[in-house]
Design a protein around this motif. Structure first.
Motif, PDB file in Angstrom:
ATOM      1  N   ILE A  99      -0.186  -7.992   1.690  1.00 51.18           N
ATOM      2  CA  ILE A  99       0.412  -7.422   1.948  1.00 51.18           C
ATOM      3  C   ILE A  99       0.496  -6.034   0.561  1.00 51.18           C
ATOM      4  CG2 ILE A  99       2.667  -5.291   2.282  1.00 51.18           C
ATOM      5  CD1 ILE A  99       2.634  -8.656   4.457  1.00 51.18           C
ATOM      6  N   VAL A 100      -0.015  -4.556   0.399  1.00 52.40           N
ATOM      7  CA  VAL A 100       0.127  -4.150  -0.941  1.00 52.40           C
ATOM      8  C   VAL A 100       1.493  -3.307  -0.306  1.00 52.40           C
ATOM      9  CG1 VAL A 100      -1.018  -2.296  -0.043  1.00 52.40           C
ATOM     10  CG2 VAL A 100      -0.793  -2.661  -2.583  1.00 52.40           C
ATOM     11  N   SER A 101       2.661  -3.267  -1.973  1.00 53.34           N
ATOM     12  CA  SER A 101       3.064  -1.873  -1.637  1.00 53.34           C
ATOM     13  C   SER A 101       3.202  -1.692  -3.359  1.00 53.34           C
ATOM     14  CB  SER A 101       5.154  -2.780  -1.471  1.00 53.34           C
ATOM     15  OG  SER A 101       4.952  -3.569  -2.417  1.00 53.34           O
ATOM     16  N   THR A 102       4.084  -0.242  -2.905  1.00 49.94           N
ATOM     17  CA  THR A 102       4.565  -0.316  -4.163  1.00 49.94           C
ATOM     18  C   THR A 102       5.773   1.045  -4.283  1.00 49.94           C
ATOM     19  OG1 THR A 102       3.498   2.214  -5.364  1.00 49.94           O
ATOM     20  CG2 THR A 102       3.083   2.888  -3.537  1.00 49.94           C
ATOM     21  N   THR A 103       6.325   1.613  -5.862  1.00 47.51           N
ATOM     22  CA  THR A 103       7.506   2.180  -5.695  1.00 47.51           C
ATOM     23  C   THR A 103       7.172   4.274  -4.673  1.00 47.51           C
ATOM     24  OG1 THR A 103       7.157   2.420  -8.187  1.00 47.51           O
ATOM     25  CG2 THR A 103       8.683   0.418  -6.945  1.00 47.51           C
ATOM     26  N   SER A 104       5.868   4.260  -5.535  1.00 41.25           N
ATOM     27  CA  SER A 104       5.729   5.332  -4.691  1.00 41.25           C
ATOM     28  C   SER A 104       5.854   5.651  -3.215  1.00 41.25           C
ATOM     29  CB  SER A 104       4.138   6.011  -5.452  1.00 41.25           C
ATOM     30  OG  SER A 104       4.592   5.530  -7.177  1.00 41.25           O
ATOM     31  N   ALA A 105       5.800   7.108  -2.439  1.00 43.94           N
ATOM     32  CA  ALA A 105       5.259   6.980  -1.496  1.00 43.94           C
ATOM     33  C   ALA A 105       4.362   6.784  -1.246  1.00 43.94           C
ATOM     34  CB  ALA A 105       6.014   8.928  -1.289  1.00 43.94           C
ATOM     35  N   ASP A 106       4.605   6.282  -0.009  1.00 45.93           N
ATOM     36  CA  ASP A 106       3.280   5.638   0.117  1.00 45.93           C
ATOM     37  C   ASP A 106       2.904   6.712   1.899  1.00 45.93           C
ATOM     38  OD1 ASP A 106       0.348   5.156   0.989  1.00 45.93           O
ATOM     39  OD2 ASP A 106       1.877   2.394   1.691  1.00 45.93           O
ATOM     40  N   GLY A 107       1.524   7.913   1.423  1.00 41.92           N
ATOM     41  CA  GLY A 107       1.075   8.399   2.940  1.00 41.92           C
ATOM     42  C   GLY A 107       0.281   7.974   3.986  1.00 41.92           C
ATOM     43  N   ASN A 108       0.678   6.735   4.007  1.00 41.36           N
ATOM     44  CA  ASN A 108       0.005   5.927   4.678  1.00 41.36           C
ATOM     45  C   ASN A 108       0.207   4.636   5.163  1.00 41.36           C
ATOM     46  OD1 ASN A 108      -1.628   4.730   7.185  1.00 41.36           O
ATOM     47  ND2 ASN A 108      -3.565   5.950   6.868  1.00 41.36           N
ATOM     48  N   PRO A 109       1.173   4.116   5.497  1.00 39.39           N
ATOM     49  CA  PRO A 109       1.769   2.998   4.800  1.00 39.39           C
ATOM     50  C   PRO A 109       1.112   2.000   6.363  1.00 39.39           C
ATOM     51  CG  PRO A 109       3.574   3.727   5.926  1.00 39.39           C
ATOM     52  CD  PRO A 109       2.981   4.795   6.100  1.00 39.39           C
TER      53      PRO A 109
END
Length: 176
Positions: A99-109
Motif C-alpha cells: 500500500i502506498v500513501s502520501t501526505t499530499s492529496a492523491d487524485g486517485n486512491p
C-alpha cells in the motif's frame, strides 16, 4: 499529485511460482503520474504468514525489515522502486499486498494498493539412481574319481560344482 503502486514478481508477473525454502522476490514501483510533487510518500508491505523476509531495498529513501519504506519526495513523472526478497517456509498460494500513501492529496486512491501472488510448491526430487550392481560370489568345488595322482595316459573323472553364493548374477561363467 497522483501516486500509484504496481507490484510484480521477480519474473515481472502478478502471479508466479516458487519453490519452498528458496529465495524469490517482488518488485514494487511507486509512480507519481501527476505534474505536482508527491511528499512524504510511504509504502507498507506486510508479508503473509509463511514468508520469511530475506532483504528489502529501495532506489530512494529508507526501508525497514518490517517492510515500511519512507520514500520521501517523488517529483512529477518520476518513480521509486522497492525490491523485496523472501523465502516461503510453507507450500501453497501466498498473496502479498503493498500500500502506498502520501501526505499530499492523491487524485486517485483506488490505485494505491497492489498485490502479487506466488504459488509455492515442493520441489520434485530427482529419481533415485539405480542400485549398484551386486558382485557374484562364485565357489568352485572339484571332486575326482581317484585319490592321489593319476598315472600318465589314464583318464580320471572330474566333477566340478560351481555355486554362486554372492548377491548378484554371474553371467558368462565358464570353466576352461
Amino acid at each position: 499529485p497522483h501516486v500509484s503502486i504496481a507490484k510484480t514478481t521477480a519474473a515481472g508477473n502478478e502471479v508466479d511460482d516458487a519453490e519452498i525454502l528458496q529465495p524469490f522476490g517482488w518488485r514494487i514501483v511507486v509512480t507519481n503520474t501527476s505534474s505536482v510533487t508527491a511528499r512524504n510518500v510511504t509504502v507498507s508491505d506486510t508479508l503473509p504468514a509463511g514468508l520469511t523476509l530475506l532483504g528489502v531495498s529501495s532506489t530512494q529513501g529508507t526501508c525497514t525489515t518490517a517492510i515500511s519504506c519512507s520514500l520521501g519526495v517523488i517529483p512529477p513523472a518520476a518513480a521509486a522502486v522497492i525490491t523485496v526478497t523472501a523465502r516461503a517456509d510453507v507450500p501453497g498460494s501466498l498473496t502479498n499486498t503493498a500500500i502506498v500513501s502520501t501526505t499530499s492529496a492523491d487524485g486517485n486512491p483506488a490505485n494505491d494498493i497492489a498485490r502479487a501472488t506466488t504459488t509455492v510448491g515442493v520441489p520434485v526430487p530427482p529419481p533415485a539412481p539405480p542400485p549398484a550392481p551386486q558382485p557374484a560370489g562364485l565357489e568352485l568345488v572339484v571332486h575326482t574319481s581317484r585319490s592321489g595322482t593319476a598315472p600318465a595316459g589314464h583318464f580320471t573323472a572330474v566333477t566340478a560344482i560351481v555355486t554362486n553364493r554372492g548377491a548378484g548374477p554371474a553371467p558368462g561363467t565358464t570353466l576352461p
